[in-house]
Design a protein around this motif. Structure first.
Motif, PDB file in Angstrom:
ATOM      1  N   PHE A  90      16.980 -29.540  -5.060  1.00 30.42           N
ATOM      2  CA  PHE A  90      18.428 -29.382  -5.026  1.00 30.42           C
ATOM      3  C   PHE A  90      18.928 -29.073  -3.622  1.00 30.42           C
ATOM      4  N   GLU A  91      18.062 -28.527  -2.781  1.00 31.42           N
ATOM      5  CA  GLU A  91      18.451 -28.280  -1.390  1.00 31.42           C
ATOM      6  C   GLU A  91      18.663 -29.594  -0.643  1.00 31.42           C
ATOM      7  N   ASP A  92      17.959 -30.645  -1.074  1.00 28.33           N
ATOM      8  CA  ASP A  92      18.105 -31.958  -0.441  1.00 28.33           C
ATOM      9  C   ASP A  92      19.327 -32.714  -0.945  1.00 28.33           C
ATOM     10  N   TYR A  93      19.867 -32.287  -2.067  1.00 28.23           N
ATOM     11  CA  TYR A  93      20.984 -33.001  -2.683  1.00 28.23           C
ATOM     12  C   TYR A  93      22.278 -32.677  -1.942  1.00 28.23           C
ATOM     13  N   ILE A  94      23.034 -33.707  -1.597  1.00 26.62           N
ATOM     14  CA  ILE A  94      24.272 -33.530  -0.827  1.00 26.62           C
ATOM     15  C   ILE A  94      25.472 -33.813  -1.722  1.00 26.62           C
ATOM     16  N   GLY A  95      26.421 -32.854  -1.759  1.00 26.23           N
ATOM     17  CA  GLY A  95      27.632 -33.008  -2.546  1.00 26.23           C
ATOM     18  C   GLY A  95      27.606 -32.212  -3.836  1.00 26.23           C
ATOM     19  N   ASN A  96      28.761 -32.061  -4.452  1.00 22.03           N
ATOM     20  CA  ASN A  96      28.902 -31.359  -5.735  1.00 22.03           C
ATOM     21  C   ASN A  96      28.169 -30.011  -5.737  1.00 22.03           C
ATOM     22  N   ASP A  97      28.479 -29.190  -4.745  1.00 24.66           N
ATOM     23  CA  ASP A  97      27.744 -27.939  -4.535  1.00 24.66           C
ATOM     24  C   ASP A  97      27.746 -27.013  -5.747  1.00 24.66           C
TER      25      ASP A  97
ATOM     26  N   LEU B 237      17.473 -24.447 -20.173  1.00 25.60           N
ATOM     27  CA  LEU B 237      18.226 -25.679 -20.012  1.00 25.60           C
ATOM     28  C   LEU B 237      19.040 -25.990 -21.268  1.00 25.60           C
ATOM     29  N   PRO B 238      20.363 -26.080 -21.146  1.00 26.55           N
ATOM     30  CA  PRO B 238      21.188 -26.483 -22.293  1.00 26.55           C
ATOM     31  C   PRO B 238      21.281 -28.007 -22.360  1.00 26.55           C
ATOM     32  N   ASN B 239      21.944 -28.524 -23.366  1.00 26.29           N
ATOM     33  CA  ASN B 239      22.297 -29.946 -23.372  1.00 26.29           C
ATOM     34  C   ASN B 239      23.417 -30.145 -22.353  1.00 26.29           C
ATOM     35  N   ILE B 240      23.319 -31.201 -21.561  1.00 24.41           N
ATOM     36  CA  ILE B 240      24.218 -31.402 -20.426  1.00 24.41           C
ATOM     37  C   ILE B 240      24.876 -32.769 -20.511  1.00 24.41           C
ATOM     38  N   LEU B 241      26.157 -32.809 -20.190  1.00 27.02           N
ATOM     39  CA  LEU B 241      26.891 -34.070 -20.059  1.00 27.02           C
ATOM     40  C   LEU B 241      27.442 -34.134 -18.638  1.00 27.02           C
ATOM     41  N   ILE B 242      26.983 -35.114 -17.868  1.00 20.99           N
ATOM     42  CA  ILE B 242      27.453 -35.296 -16.494  1.00 20.99           C
ATOM     43  C   ILE B 242      28.361 -36.510 -16.465  1.00 20.99           C
TER      44      ILE B 242
ATOM     45  N   ILE C  26      28.106 -27.686  -8.970  1.00 18.59           N
ATOM     46  CA  ILE C  26      27.256 -28.237 -10.025  1.00 18.59           C
ATOM     47  C   ILE C  26      25.792 -28.105  -9.643  1.00 18.59           C
ATOM     48  N   ARG C  27      25.483 -28.418  -8.403  1.00 16.91           N
ATOM     49  CA  ARG C  27      24.109 -28.347  -7.917  1.00 16.91           C
ATOM     50  C   ARG C  27      23.527 -26.951  -8.095  1.00 16.91           C
ATOM     51  N   LYS C  28      24.302 -25.924  -7.773  1.00 19.84           N
ATOM     52  CA  LYS C  28      23.816 -24.549  -7.876  1.00 19.84           C
ATOM     53  C   LYS C  28      23.580 -24.143  -9.330  1.00 19.84           C
ATOM     54  N   ILE C  29      24.455 -24.578 -10.220  1.00 17.90           N
ATOM     55  CA  ILE C  29      24.288 -24.235 -11.638  1.00 17.90           C
ATOM     56  C   ILE C  29      23.046 -24.914 -12.210  1.00 17.90           C
ATOM     57  N   LEU C  30      22.884 -26.207 -11.917  1.00 17.90           N
ATOM     58  CA  LEU C  30      21.720 -26.929 -12.415  1.00 17.90           C
ATOM     59  C   LEU C  30      20.430 -26.370 -11.824  1.00 17.90           C
ATOM     60  N   ALA C  31      20.468 -25.980 -10.561  1.00 21.41           N
ATOM     61  CA  ALA C  31      19.292 -25.368  -9.940  1.00 21.41           C
ATOM     62  C   ALA C  31      18.906 -24.081 -10.655  1.00 21.41           C
ATOM     63  N   ASN C  32      19.911 -23.316 -11.074  1.00 16.91           N
ATOM     64  CA  ASN C  32      19.637 -22.082 -11.806  1.00 16.91           C
ATOM     65  C   ASN C  32      19.016 -22.370 -13.176  1.00 16.91           C
ATOM     66  N   TYR C  33      19.503 -23.421 -13.844  1.00 14.75           N
ATOM     67  CA  TYR C  33      18.901 -23.812 -15.128  1.00 14.75           C
ATOM     68  C   TYR C  33      17.420 -24.134 -14.957  1.00 14.75           C
TER      69      TYR C  33
ATOM     70  N   LYS D   1      25.430 -39.171 -10.329  1.00 15.48           N
ATOM     71  CA  LYS D   1      25.213 -38.551 -11.638  1.00 15.48           C
ATOM     72  C   LYS D   1      23.767 -38.740 -12.096  1.00 15.48           C
ATOM     73  N   LYS D   2      23.265 -39.955 -11.933  1.00 16.23           N
ATOM     74  CA  LYS D   2      21.899 -40.243 -12.370  1.00 16.23           C
ATOM     75  C   LYS D   2      20.878 -39.447 -11.557  1.00 16.23           C
ATOM     76  N   SER D   3      21.125 -39.316 -10.260  1.00 20.11           N
ATOM     77  CA  SER D   3      20.210 -38.531  -9.414  1.00 20.11           C
ATOM     78  C   SER D   3      20.179 -37.072  -9.856  1.00 20.11           C
ATOM     79  N   LEU D   4      21.351 -36.527 -10.184  1.00 21.09           N
ATOM     80  CA  LEU D   4      21.399 -35.149 -10.681  1.00 21.09           C
ATOM     81  C   LEU D   4      20.621 -35.000 -11.985  1.00 21.09           C
ATOM     82  N   ALA D   5      20.763 -35.981 -12.872  1.00 18.13           N
ATOM     83  CA  ALA D   5      20.069 -35.921 -14.160  1.00 18.13           C
ATOM     84  C   ALA D   5      18.557 -35.956 -13.972  1.00 18.13           C
ATOM     85  N   ARG D   6      18.073 -36.908 -13.185  1.00 16.18           N
ATOM     86  CA  ARG D   6      16.631 -37.033 -12.952  1.00 16.18           C
ATOM     87  C   ARG D   6      16.080 -35.802 -12.242  1.00 16.18           C
TER      88      ARG D   6
END
Length: 221
Positions: free
Chosen positions: A8-15, A30-35, A17-24, A43-48
């Motif tokens: 997640f440190e390499d991911y650029i943008g949507n800070d 991990l909950p069910n997620i809709l991006i 969202i990135r921090k919340i997903l990193a915490n999960y 979106k796909k990169s965040l999911a993978r």
């Protein structure tokens, strides 16, 4: 794939969202997620990335990836009940219900992960079938759903997921991404990308990550 972030440190943008997903992924809760969001907002990169960092070494065997634009019908979700529906659609792999019921032993009480992209293209029957599976298989399975248009998704699915809306890159983030990718190319090891070309890419891409990558591929070749 070459330029996909590994952390997640390499991911650029949507800070945010990135921090919340990193915490999960860090807490393994991990909950069910809709991006959802427009094209080119990763979106796909965040999911993978979320699935990979959550499952770690078990990612390959404990996750599946489904493109809802290709596999649209109910047979991708659960077995068809009629000969007619089975003839109309074809899918040779495990459907969602079969994968959710597979015997897979994971450490630390992790859940298997099912990623479905372009979910808005799936039929209403398929969406309703998935809604039931989200309820019945919650003990073993988590879903990461990716959609360009959340309005095409039934409310019953939306209410069972944590919803994140991605945004396009700012000019500063676009510039950071350009520098990051350029340094990973062969050209990047020989010279820096001229600033005027960088500014043109930022202008033409309009914050769309895929456009940035496409322009850089053209320039580097």
């Amino acid at each position: 794939n070459k330029f996909s972030p590994e952390t997640f440190e390499d991911y650029i943008g949507n800070d945010a969202i990135r921090k919340i997903l990193a915490n999960y992924t860090r807490t393994k809760l991990l909950p069910n997620i809709l991006i959802t969001g427009s094209h080119g907002t990763c979106k796909k990169s965040l999911a993978r990335l979320t699935a990979k960092l959550y499952l770690e070494d078990d990612y390959e065997r404990a996750s599946i990836f489904i493109d809802g634009a290709v596999s649209r019908s109910k047979d991708i979700i659960s077995p068809c009940n009629t000969k007619k529906s089975a003839e109309k659609y074809t899918y040779s792999g495990l459907n969602v219900l079969e994968f959710a019921k597979q015997r897979i032993t994971l450490k630390n009480n992790l859940k298997r992960v099912i990623i479905i992209t372009n979910f808005e293209d799936m039929t209403i029957d398929a969406q309703n079938a998935l809604r039931r599976i989200i309820e019945t298989q919650s003990a073993t399975t988590r879903f990461i759903i990716v959609s360009n248009n959340v309005e095409e998704i039934i409310e019953a699915i939306q209410s069972r997921c944590i919803v994140f809306k991605t945004t396009i890159l700012t000019d500063i983030e676009a510039g950071e991404l350009i520098d990051n990718i350029w340094q990973k190319t062969d050209n990047g090891s020989r010279s820096n990308l001229p600033d005027d070309i960088k500014q043109i890419i930022i202008l033409l891409s309009d914050g769309d990550t895929r456009k940035i990558i496409n322009y850089l591929q053209v320039i580097s070749s």
